[in-house]
Enzyme design. Sequence first.
Site, PDB file in Angstrom:
ATOM      1  N   LYS A 197      -6.479   9.960   5.637  1.00  0.00           N
ATOM      2  CA  LYS A 197      -6.766  10.332   7.023  1.00  0.00           C
ATOM      3  C   LYS A 197      -6.755  11.855   7.172  1.00  0.00           C
ATOM      4  O   LYS A 197      -7.658  12.440   7.750  1.00  0.00           O
ATOM      5  CB  LYS A 197      -5.721   9.676   7.936  1.00  0.00           C
ATOM      6  CG  LYS A 197      -5.906   9.969   9.403  1.00  0.00           C
ATOM      7  CD  LYS A 197      -4.874   9.214  10.233  1.00  0.00           C
ATOM      8  CE  LYS A 197      -4.939   9.703  11.678  1.00  0.00           C
ATOM      9  NZ  LYS A 197      -3.936   9.081  12.537  1.00  0.00           N
ATOM     10  N   GLU A 203      -0.238  13.544  -3.012  1.00  0.00           N
ATOM     11  CA  GLU A 203      -0.449  12.543  -4.056  1.00  0.00           C
ATOM     12  C   GLU A 203      -1.946  12.238  -4.191  1.00  0.00           C
ATOM     13  O   GLU A 203      -2.503  12.201  -5.296  1.00  0.00           O
ATOM     14  CB  GLU A 203       0.285  11.238  -3.706  1.00  0.00           C
ATOM     15  CG  GLU A 203       1.800  11.331  -3.734  1.00  0.00           C
ATOM     16  CD  GLU A 203       2.391  11.674  -2.377  1.00  0.00           C
ATOM     17  OE1 GLU A 203       1.692  12.314  -1.548  1.00  0.00           O
ATOM     18  OE2 GLU A 203       3.570  11.326  -2.159  1.00  0.00           O
ATOM     19  N   GLY A 255      -2.468   5.643  10.379  1.00  0.00           N
ATOM     20  CA  GLY A 255      -2.762   5.328   8.977  1.00  0.00           C
ATOM     21  C   GLY A 255      -2.474   3.886   8.612  1.00  0.00           C
ATOM     22  O   GLY A 255      -3.283   3.203   7.987  1.00  0.00           O
ATOM     23  N   ARG A 256      -1.306   3.385   9.032  1.00  0.00           N
ATOM     24  CA  ARG A 256      -0.920   2.018   8.630  1.00  0.00           C
ATOM     25  C   ARG A 256      -1.632   0.941   9.438  1.00  0.00           C
ATOM     26  O   ARG A 256      -1.394  -0.249   9.231  1.00  0.00           O
ATOM     27  CB  ARG A 256       0.604   1.865   8.702  1.00  0.00           C
ATOM     28  CG  ARG A 256       1.221   2.237  10.042  1.00  0.00           C
ATOM     29  CD  ARG A 256       2.737   2.379   9.928  1.00  0.00           C
ATOM     30  NE  ARG A 256       3.341   2.869  11.176  1.00  0.00           N
ATOM     31  CZ  ARG A 256       3.455   4.143  11.493  1.00  0.00           C
ATOM     32  NH1 ARG A 256       3.011   5.087  10.686  1.00  0.00           N
ATOM     33  NH2 ARG A 256       4.041   4.507  12.631  1.00  0.00           N
ATOM     34  N   GLU A 341       7.930   1.947   8.829  1.00  0.00           N
ATOM     35  CA  GLU A 341       7.455   3.262   9.263  1.00  0.00           C
ATOM     36  C   GLU A 341       7.240   3.246  10.785  1.00  0.00           C
ATOM     37  O   GLU A 341       7.324   4.278  11.443  1.00  0.00           O
ATOM     38  CB  GLU A 341       6.148   3.644   8.537  1.00  0.00           C
ATOM     39  CG  GLU A 341       5.827   5.127   8.623  1.00  0.00           C
ATOM     40  CD  GLU A 341       4.729   5.576   7.654  1.00  0.00           C
ATOM     41  OE1 GLU A 341       5.056   6.197   6.624  1.00  0.00           O
ATOM     42  OE2 GLU A 341       3.547   5.310   7.938  1.00  0.00           O
ATOM     43  N   HIS A 372      13.210 -17.882  -8.428  1.00  0.00           N
ATOM     44  CA  HIS A 372      13.836 -17.726  -9.742  1.00  0.00           C
ATOM     45  C   HIS A 372      14.394 -16.329  -9.917  1.00  0.00           C
ATOM     46  O   HIS A 372      14.618 -15.879 -11.043  1.00  0.00           O
ATOM     47  CB  HIS A 372      12.822 -18.072 -10.831  1.00  0.00           C
ATOM     48  CG  HIS A 372      12.312 -19.471 -10.686  1.00  0.00           C
ATOM     49  ND1 HIS A 372      12.932 -20.557 -11.272  1.00  0.00           N
ATOM     50  CD2 HIS A 372      11.290 -19.977  -9.958  1.00  0.00           C
ATOM     51  CE1 HIS A 372      12.285 -21.664 -10.933  1.00  0.00           C
ATOM     52  NE2 HIS A 372      11.285 -21.331 -10.130  1.00  0.00           N
ATOM     53  N   LYS A 501       8.821  15.464   2.232  1.00  0.00           N
ATOM     54  CA  LYS A 501       7.582  16.110   1.763  1.00  0.00           C
ATOM     55  C   LYS A 501       7.774  17.618   1.693  1.00  0.00           C
ATOM     56  O   LYS A 501       7.395  18.271   0.712  1.00  0.00           O
ATOM     57  CB  LYS A 501       6.436  15.838   2.750  1.00  0.00           C
ATOM     58  CG  LYS A 501       5.860  14.459   2.745  1.00  0.00           C
ATOM     59  CD  LYS A 501       4.634  14.443   3.661  1.00  0.00           C
ATOM     60  CE  LYS A 501       4.216  13.038   4.025  1.00  0.00           C
ATOM     61  NZ  LYS A 501       3.146  12.981   5.005  1.00  0.00           N
TER      62      LYS A 501
HETATM   63  O1  F6P Z   1       3.698  10.042   4.579  1.00  0.00           O
HETATM   64  C1  F6P Z   1       3.395   9.029   5.445  1.00  0.00           C
HETATM   65  C2  F6P Z   1       1.930   8.961   5.739  1.00  0.00           C
HETATM   66  O2  F6P Z   1       1.585   9.940   6.652  1.00  0.00           O
HETATM   67  C3  F6P Z   1       1.558   7.598   6.244  1.00  0.00           C
HETATM   68  O3  F6P Z   1       1.816   7.415   7.577  1.00  0.00           O
HETATM   69  C4  F6P Z   1       0.136   7.516   5.860  1.00  0.00           C
HETATM   70  O4  F6P Z   1      -0.337   6.206   5.877  1.00  0.00           O
HETATM   71  C5  F6P Z   1       0.179   8.126   4.481  1.00  0.00           C
HETATM   72  O5  F6P Z   1       1.129   9.160   4.573  1.00  0.00           O
HETATM   73  C6  F6P Z   1      -1.115   8.641   3.947  1.00  0.00           C
HETATM   74  O6  F6P Z   1      -1.660   9.606   4.760  1.00  0.00           O
HETATM   75  P1  F6P Z   1      -3.163  10.068   4.599  1.00  0.00           P
HETATM   76  O7  F6P Z   1      -4.027   8.901   4.890  1.00  0.00           O
HETATM   77  O8  F6P Z   1      -3.347  11.167   5.599  1.00  0.00           O
HETATM   78  O9  F6P Z   1      -3.349  10.557   3.191  1.00  0.00           O
END
Ligand code: F6P
Length: 537
Positions: A197, A203, A255-256, A341, A372, A501
Site C-alpha cells: 500500500k 521487507e 492493508g488488512r 492488529e 495431534h 520498525k
Molecule cells: O506494519 C504493519 C503494516 O502497516 C500492516 O498494517 C500492513 O498490512 C503491512 O504493514 C504492509 O504494509 P504495506 O502494504 O504498506 O507494505
Amino acid sequence: MGDIWGDLRAHSAAKSGRRILDLFDDPARADTFSCRADGMLFDYSKTQIDKGAVSLLLELARAKGVEARRDAMFGGEIINETEGRAVLHTALRAASGPIRVAGEDVMPGVLETRARCFDFAEAVRDGRFQGQGGTYTDVVNIGIGGSDLGPAMATLALAPYHDGPRLRYVSNVDGADINDTLQGLDPKRTLVVVASKTFTTIETMTNARTTRDWMAPHVTDPSAQFAALSSAADKAGEFGIPAERVFGFEDWVGGRYSLWGPIGLGIMIAIGQARFDEFLAGARTMDTHFQQADLADNLPVLLALVGVWHNQVQGHTTRAVLPYDQRLSRLPAYLQQLEMESNGKSVAMDGSDLAVHSGPVVWGEPGTNGQHAFYQLIHQGTRVVPCEFLVAAKGHEPDLTHHHRLLVANCLAQSEALMRGRSLDEARALMAAKGLDGAELERQAAHRVFPGNRPSTTLLYEQLTPFTLGQIIALYEHRVFVEGVILGINSFDQWGVELGKELAIALEPVLTGAEDGADKDGSTRALVAAARAAGGI
Ligand code: F6P
C-alpha cells in the site's frame, strides 16, 4: 447506560458452576443458540451463553452504538478517527454505487480499477501479456502483512479453482524466503507483483530489489515483468514500474482489509475474473446480511458477542481458530493480523485507557493436525481456550468422501469432547475394564479425567467455494469491527507496529559497525556483539 459490563460479569459468575451439557436439557437449545444465514450455520450452543446472557450482550451492542457505527462505516464517514479516514473496504466489493466519501462517489474509480485488474489478470492468464520467454508460468507476489496474508490465504483456499499460472507469495525479509521461492523459476516467464500500500515497507522493497537483481541478467528489461499494487503510484513509478501496470487503491482501504481490490490480483490471476466475481458476491451477501439482519440474528454481531463473552466477560485471554479444512490452513495467520492488529489496543478512540481488556490472542491450526499437537492443552490444560471450529459439509474430492466424513466426524467429536469431558468415575470404570485396581487404578484414572465444560462454536458452510470464502472473510471482518465498537477501539489504525520498525532502522548501522550503539541497553549491545562476532552480517 447502566453498568452492563458489571451485569454481564455478575450473570456469568452466578452461573459459573453450571455444566454446558446440562443446558441441553432444553431440547430447543441447539436451535435457539444458533443462526443460519445464506447457507451458513453458526452454532454457539456449546457455550455458557443463555437467554439472559444474549439479552445483556445485545443490550451492550446497542448501547455501544453498533448499528449507527456500522451505518457510518458503510456510509463513508470518517470513522478511522486517528488517521482521519473513511473505512470502505466494502466499496471494493460493491457492485455499484453511489458510495460517497466527503460527498464524492468513489465507485467510478473502484469499478475502473477493478476492470483494469481483471483485464490485466486475464491477459496474464491467456498469454496476451507475456514475459520475455513466453507465457507466464509463475507469478511471485511480494508483500507482507495485509499485502500478503489475505491473498496468500485466499489463493490457497481456492486451489480447486486454479486454472492460471502458479502463484507464490514472499513476505519475510529473511533471505531464505525469497531465495527458496525463486528456486527453479524461469526468470523469463515469471511475473513479479509488488504489493505494498505504502510502497515503503522495508521487507517488501528489499525483496522486490533482490528479485529485480535476480531477473536482470536474464531479460532485457526486468521492470517489463513487474506490476505494482499500491496507493503510492509515484513510488512505484520511481521503482521503474510503468503506470499502466500500477493498480492503486485509496487510503480508505486498510492493508488488512484490502484483498478485495488490487491486492487480490494474485487471486484473480489464479482463478480468473468469473470466480473472483463470485468471491466478491459472497462478501457482498455478508455485507447485506450485516446491514439488514436484526442484531439477534446477525452472524458478525453474534460472533463478536460470543467473543466478548469469552474474553472480556469470562476472562479467557486466547481464542483458537480451528478450521477443519486444510485449504484454510492460513486462515489463523490471516485472522491474527485482522483481529490482533485491529483490536490489540489499550487506548480507546477518545484517547482514554480502555475500560476492559483488548481483543484476544488468536491462534490455531487446521484440524485434524492440531489434534495431534496442542489439543492436549485445550482438553486438559489448566486454562480454558474457547475454540472456534469451521467445517464444510462437502469436500472438493468426490472420490474421497470417506476422508471428508472422517474430517467432519473429528470436528464434531472435538466440540462434543470439550463440552462433555470425562468424569473421574468414568475414568475409573475405564481403568477397571483394563484390569487395574487399587492405588494404580486411582493413579491412572486421574490422568484420564477431562474436565469438560469447555466452550466452542462451530461455523458450518456448504463447501469452500469462492462465494463461501468471500462470506467467511467478510464475516470475520465485520466481527472484528463489532468487537472494536463494543470495546471503544479504533480497529483501523495500527500505531503499535511503528516503534519496532523505527528501532530496526536505527539498529542496522549498529550491526554493520558504522555506529557504536552506545545509547542501546546492555542486552541489545551484547546481542549485537555476539551476532557480529559470528560474522555473516
Ligand atoms: O506494519 C504493519 C503494516 O502497516 C500492516 O498494517 C500492513 O498490512 C503491512 O504493514 C504492509 O504494509 P504495506 O502494504 O504498506 O507494505
